[in-house]
Write an enzyme that holds these catalytic residues in place. Structure first.
Site, PDB file in Angstrom:
ATOM      1  N   TYR A  85       0.857  -1.188   0.000  1.00  0.00           N
ATOM      2  CA  TYR A  85       0.000   0.000   0.000  1.00  0.00           C
ATOM      3  C   TYR A  85       0.886   1.228   0.000  1.00  0.00           C
ATOM      4  CZ  TYR A  85       1.255   1.110   4.761  1.00  0.00           C
ATOM      5  OH  TYR A  85       1.962   1.468   5.872  1.00  0.00           O
ATOM      6  N   SER A 106       0.013   7.035  11.326  1.00  0.00           N
ATOM      7  CA  SER A 106       0.358   5.613  11.267  1.00  0.00           C
ATOM      8  C   SER A 106      -0.799   4.808  10.704  1.00  0.00           C
ATOM      9  CB  SER A 106       0.701   5.131  12.677  1.00  0.00           C
ATOM     10  OG  SER A 106       0.504   3.744  12.782  1.00  0.00           O
ATOM     11  N   LYS A 107      -0.466   3.684  10.108  1.00  0.00           N
ATOM     12  CA  LYS A 107      -1.558   2.879   9.565  1.00  0.00           C
ATOM     13  C   LYS A 107      -1.848   1.657  10.444  1.00  0.00           C
ATOM     14  CE  LYS A 107      -0.210  -1.068   7.349  1.00  0.00           C
ATOM     15  NZ  LYS A 107      -0.868  -2.149   6.663  1.00  0.00           N
ATOM     16  N   ARG A 108      -1.264   1.657  11.613  1.00  0.00           N
ATOM     17  CA  ARG A 108      -1.504   0.522  12.504  1.00  0.00           C
ATOM     18  C   ARG A 108      -2.970   0.496  12.937  1.00  0.00           C
ATOM     19  NH1 ARG A 108       2.556   1.507  16.390  1.00  0.00           N
ATOM     20  NH2 ARG A 108       1.151   0.489  17.838  1.00  0.00           N
ATOM     21  N   ALA A 109      -3.495  -0.695  13.046  1.00  0.00           N
ATOM     22  CA  ALA A 109      -4.919  -0.877  13.321  1.00  0.00           C
ATOM     23  C   ALA A 109      -5.358  -0.142  14.590  1.00  0.00           C
ATOM     24  CB  ALA A 109      -5.232  -2.355  13.436  1.00  0.00           C
TER      25      ALA A 109
END
Length: 608
Positions: free
Chosen positions: A101, A340-343
């Site tokens: 991504y 951030s793309k952390r869940a």
RNA sequence: GCCCCCAUCGUCUAGAGGCCCAGGACAUUGGAUUCUCAGUCCAAAGACAGGGGUUCAAAUCCCCUUGGGGGUACCA
């Protein structure tokens, strides 16, 4: 004021005429440099008078910061410093790791690199940092390349296009790193560290306990040649570390941060090769940047600390250091925290009042077109913006203005405009929070620039994916959608907004009436039903059903009835569209056509 | 813990010692326009983190404090 009697730093500005030789060389140096492959530029410099005599003079020249060492010649007279400044073609790079991504913050960094290269008529290179990847590179890379293409940011060298420094995949450049390691090992600037990881970890913890900076114990340096040979022969696992000169200080002149300096006595020997011999980022990137002849390393601020090690590595390998520009990272909306793309973070963003809007769009739109909002598609990723119908111009505009500005008032800028005016000098230092509201407003602006045909082209795929129209698309559908989009005017902000107007695509029987509006406009006002029933007959006998005639018809009718237009028009709107708001009433009626209007009114009348 | 970076309206920013009791944009609030919504127009509210210096003059230069962030990996 001359440097001799200057009491403090004085700014000396040298006007920059067109390219011409400086007064000292009378053009000889210029001619000489021109004959080589380098380009020459005459440029404005601005320097403290007290530094002018220093060999380490630094300038704020955006083209080149180390010009005194690279100049062909120079002269200083009457407070004017002039020089022929040879500069190499600017080469910048973006080095994503194939994660599957494209991060919106990473895209901003890439954009700044691209802009700087294009602004200087240089080259922008895409290099793939896949040193620790084991997954399918192609599949993980595709979305990244797609993001660049969608935004219209081409790369001069890299995957698919190749280039003179191929390969552009770190996983395929192993031999180059090995060579560099050998050099360092041979010169004694790197060493094999046989300490097991647990031991290093214990050292680290001990250091922290004593509140002192961690430094390697360097036990392996005490090994005798015999021991070392023996360890190697028995295949004892080890890493290779760069040997830091603990007595040195290292500094850089960063285009954004200015002078940054580190005490090497505080820096642990960095691992440059893993146990399996593969290179680590800090090392590979230096070798690559040097060999790809990168002139400007523009990257996010989080790499600033790494730069100390990288600078040492450049020096040790005998490479000229590129110039550095550490730009602020893109922060989460309304915060100074790195996006951030952390869940876990995603859940937090969802509740953020500023960010919420974008998540809501995803929740609303994505399921309609067969996509799932969540970890695989959210506003941290570039693909989200395409999926939801943003315009590349809007994203580019928004990203450009995140940490950079042209002046004190210009907001709407095309990529061409930004390219022409982009300078590192105008990049701000503080982190910039992504601003969804502003992004939406850029989107409004750029959507307004699009012709009806372009809007139709943008909307059709959404209608197909949502199955509002068939595939292949019929010419009659295109005409119908064109009319709708004309009626929508500036109500259409995102291409996916078209999906909110499902009432124009459902059958009369399937039209759902907004309950609240139905109550308010049809059930509550006593006369609503009668008026609507009467006006229905007017409509039924209407000869022409275009917006203009319908407007005349209604105005004439309300005059006749001696009522106000508001008494009937709201009921009419809810009855025909099911909704309390939308485009002009007469556009709506014309769009639906007589039969559907009548059928819908009849259904509404029954439901009152 | 140690190292590094950063600090102007809610947000993105302008600001290179006097053009600044700080300008613009987005968002917000009020008003006008309209059949609704969107839009458009007008208006309002809203910031130099704190403290010391330097200077005739500081948002701007220096120092300290506070706050925020990043790094500290055989991640990138």
């Amino acid at each position: 004021m001359s440097p001799a009697n200057a009491t403090g730093p004085t700014m000396v500005t040298i006007p920059a005429p067109a390219i011409r030789p400086c007064s000292m060389c009378s053009g000889q140096a210029l001619a000489a440099m021109r004959s080589s492959s380098r380009r020459l530029k005459w440029t404005t410099i601005r320097a403290s008078a007290d530094r002018l005599s220093s060999p380490t003079l630094t300038t704020t020249v955006d083209l080149i910061s180390s010009w005194p060492t690279r100049r062909a010649c120079s002269s200083f007279a009457n407070d004017r410093y002039s020089a022929c400044v040879p500069i190499m073609t600017v080469r910048t790079r973006f080095a994503p790791s194939p994660t599957g991504y494209m991060h919106i913050g990473g895209m901003r960094t890439a954009l700044f690199n691209w802009l700087w290269a294009r602004h200087n008529e240089g080259q922008f290179i895409l290099r793939i940092d896949d040193t620790d990847q084991e997954r399918n590179i192609d599949a993980a890379l595709a979305p990244i390349l797609h993001a660049f293409r969608w935004l219209g940011l081409g790369w001069d060298e890299g995957p698919e296009v190749g280039g003179p420094h191929a390969p552009y995949f770190q996983s395929k450049r192993g031999h180059l790193y090995r060579q560099a390691v050998e050099t360092l090992l041979f010169r004694g600037q790197a060493y094999r560290d046989f300490d097991p990881p647990e031991l290093t970890q214990a050292d680290r913890e001990a250091a922290e306990k004593e509140k002192r900076p961690f430094l390697n114990v360097r036990r392996s340096l005490d090994l005798s040649d015999v021991e070392r040979e023996q360890y190697l022969a028995e295949g004892r696992p080890h890493v290779i570390r760069f040997l830091v000169d603990r007595n040195a200080r290292i500094s850089i002149e960063d285009h954004i941060r200015g002078h940054v300096e580190w005490d090497c006595g505080l820096i642990a020997d960095p691992v440059i090769c893993r146990g399996d011999g593969s290179p680590l980022y800090n090392f590979a990137t230096v070798v690559d940047d040097a060999q790809l002849e990168i002139t400007h390393v523009i990257r996010a601020e989080e790499h600033l600390t790494n730069t100390s090690v990288q600078a040492m590595l450049f020096d040790a390998l005998g490479y000229a250091r590129p110039e550095f520009a550490h730009i602020p990272f893109v922060a989460a909306p309304g915060s100074k925290e790195k996006l951030s793309k952390r869940a876990k973070k995603l859940e937090k963003y969802r509740k953020n009042p500023q960010f919420q809007k974008l998540f809501e769009i995803a929740d609303d739109v994505l399921p309609k077109i067969g996509l799932q909002p969540g970890e695989s598609m959210n506003p941290v990723m570039v693909s989200y913006y395409e999926a939801v119908g943003f315009l590349p111009e809007a994203i580019l505009n928004g990203l450009s203005r995140l940490g950079w500005s042209y002046d004190d008032k210009t907001e709407n800028m095309s990529l061409d405009f930004v390219t022409e005016h982009f300078t590192l000098e105008r990049v701000v230092r503080g982190p910039a929070g992504l601003d969804p509201d502003k992004l939406l407003s850029y989107q409004e602006h750029w959507m307004a620039q699009r012709s009806t045909e372009e809007r139709v082209d943008g909307c059709l795929p959404f209608l197909v994916k949502a199955k509002y129209i068939g595939n292949p698309i019929e010419a009659s559908d295109v005409r119908y959608v064109t009319h709708l989009i004309q009626a929508l005017g500036e109500r259409l902000k995102l291409f996916s907004d078209i999906l909110q107007y499902d009432e124009y695509f459902v059958s009369d029987a399937d039209l759902t009436f907004d309950e609240k509006a139905f109550d308010k406009r049809l059930r509550k006002p006593e006369e609503a039903g009668t008026l609507l029933r009467d006006f229905r007959e007017e409509l039924a006998s209407a000869e022409s059903f275009d917006a203009e005639s319908l407007e005349a018809l209604l105005h004439h009718w309300v005059d006749q009835q001696e009522i106000k237009i508001a008494q009937v028009i709201h009921a009419l709107r809810v009855a025909t569209t099911g909704k309390p708001a939308g485009p002009g009433m007469f556009d709506c009626l014309a769009l639906l056509g007589k039969d559907r209007c009548l059928a819908r009114i009849d259904r509404a009348l029954e439901l009152i």
